[in-house]
Scaffold this active site. Sequence first.
Site, PDB file in Angstrom:
ATOM      1  N   GLY A 118       2.219   5.695   2.063  1.00  0.00           N
ATOM      2  CA  GLY A 118       2.708   4.699   1.117  1.00  0.00           C
ATOM      3  C   GLY A 118       1.734   4.499  -0.026  1.00  0.00           C
ATOM      4  O   GLY A 118       0.900   5.364  -0.317  1.00  0.00           O
ATOM      5  N   SER A 119       1.818   3.352  -0.648  1.00  0.00           N
ATOM      6  CA  SER A 119       1.014   3.088  -1.834  1.00  0.00           C
ATOM      7  C   SER A 119      -0.446   2.854  -1.478  1.00  0.00           C
ATOM      8  O   SER A 119      -0.777   2.434  -0.367  1.00  0.00           O
ATOM      9  CB  SER A 119       1.558   1.871  -2.574  1.00  0.00           C
ATOM     10  N   THR A 120      -1.317   3.105  -2.443  1.00  0.00           N
ATOM     11  CA  THR A 120      -2.741   2.851  -2.250  1.00  0.00           C
ATOM     12  C   THR A 120      -2.997   1.378  -1.990  1.00  0.00           C
ATOM     13  O   THR A 120      -3.821   1.013  -1.137  1.00  0.00           O
ATOM     14  CB  THR A 120      -3.527   3.329  -3.484  1.00  0.00           C
ATOM     15  N   THR A 158      -1.065  -0.895  -0.566  1.00  0.00           N
ATOM     16  CA  THR A 158      -0.718  -1.253   0.809  1.00  0.00           C
ATOM     17  C   THR A 158      -1.667  -0.578   1.791  1.00  0.00           C
ATOM     18  O   THR A 158      -2.035  -1.163   2.814  1.00  0.00           O
ATOM     19  CB  THR A 158       0.735  -0.855   1.113  1.00  0.00           C
ATOM     20  N   GLY A 159      -2.102   0.646   1.482  1.00  0.00           N
ATOM     21  CA  GLY A 159      -3.041   1.342   2.348  1.00  0.00           C
ATOM     22  C   GLY A 159      -4.341   0.581   2.525  1.00  0.00           C
ATOM     23  O   GLY A 159      -4.924   0.557   3.619  1.00  0.00           O
ATOM     24  N   GLU A 171      -2.048   8.474   3.985  1.00  0.00           N
ATOM     25  CA  GLU A 171      -1.619   9.367   2.902  1.00  0.00           C
ATOM     26  C   GLU A 171      -1.044   8.458   1.823  1.00  0.00           C
ATOM     27  O   GLU A 171       0.040   7.907   1.975  1.00  0.00           O
ATOM     28  CB  GLU A 171      -0.590  10.378   3.402  1.00  0.00           C
TER      29      GLU A 171
END
Length: 468
Positions: free
Chosen positions: A221-223, A225-226, A243
């Site tokens: 997902g998005s950076t 949210t990561g 990822e």
Amino acid sequence: MRTFSLFIGGHPVDGIGRRDVINPATGGSMGTMPVASAADLDRAVEAAAAAFRGWSTRSDTERAQALRACARAIEAHSEELAQLLTLEQGKPLNGLGSRFEIGGAVAWTDATAQLSLPPELVEDGPQGRVEIHRKPIGVVGAITPWNWPVMIACWHIMPAIRAGNTVVIKPSPLTPLSTIRLVEILGGVLPPGVVNVITGEDALGALMSAHGGIGKITFTGSTQTGRRVMASAAETLKRLTLELGGNDAGIVLPDCDPKKIAEGLFWGGFINSGQTCAALKRLYVHDSIYDPVCAELAAFAAGIPVGNGLEEGSILGPVQNARQRDIVASCVEDAVAKGGRLLLGGRPGNGPGYFYPTTLVADVERGCSLVDREQFGPALPIIRYSSTEEAIAFANDSQMGLGGSVWSSDINRAKEVASQFETGSVWINRHGAIQPNAPFGGVKQSGIGVEFGQEGLKEFTTIQTMFC
């Protein structure tokens, strides 16, 4: 309209409520998603933990056979899954759409079945024998996005169970139903509890990453949210594979034939309507061929039909959700306001659904959001450069480092330029062509760890060093 349930311990579970799932081609409901509670998550983790005791002791051969059975089961339901996927994600059935995605899920499952992690011999001599053994972690929590929901679910599930783990998967609330159906199908060939699916809003993912019964989180997902996943996993020291986003650059060297590369450039940037982490999102073209590349790319793009994915003639579909469509529109508007020249698209219609036209914007530079951020949609900026050193500096001027590409008729020169990219993957004369036997992952803000192949399988294990 079929009602879908959570799938825990081999059985359907109702959850605590339901939420509409929207068809992005129409803007109307195509079904409802069950909403899981914290208690449902606990039950799913407990079911996976109970199944782990038996599954982890299966032989390597048995688990390989089970994955091959999974592949055949997915294959047998491929058209059903493709139709469901198109309804909730929007991608067309044809081209590089839903049927392609389900075929890829089958192929990745078969490829993962062929992998194994035998003991590694470190030393065998008078002083003794030292072996490295790979052991499964336990319960893996998988959190998947809305752009390739079935394919990425298989990327998470298959190596996890191949290594002897069990899984609780949470798909995006925007595209949950194809993953639920996938897990139901897998439940027909795997022991109860080996793979479980829960669905709900984003807060459920936060509960997963903090859950004490989950030993590893794999997240795509998005950076942004990561970062939150990583922070919430810290309390229990979970293992992580992240990822995350990408703002992939492609560099077209001056020796290229614009007509020959136009199709490859287009699909590098516009596969899945640009909604792919490793899609081409910034295109740098040398002064000497800038105008011909712009012209050839625009001509090719103009011939690709965009429409409702259920119509067999559609090759590209809508943006999956209204928020993402609005992000793309905002990026294009900002680029044009700052001097960008529209070659194609840029003017969304007023019809139903979340359609945005295939858009090419020339004469843009750093400083506009279409170049500086990940647009994640069907809009590509084309940036002029004068020297290769300048292009490499531009390409690396990003906090992200997922992928990149170099386009040239001179392979050795292309490899020389490609080696200077600060990315986890780099392609020559193509972009985004991943495969199940080659590791894939990002550097910088694009992730931690890798997926695919032997290296990806190792991510689902711990090391035990045995001294004999």
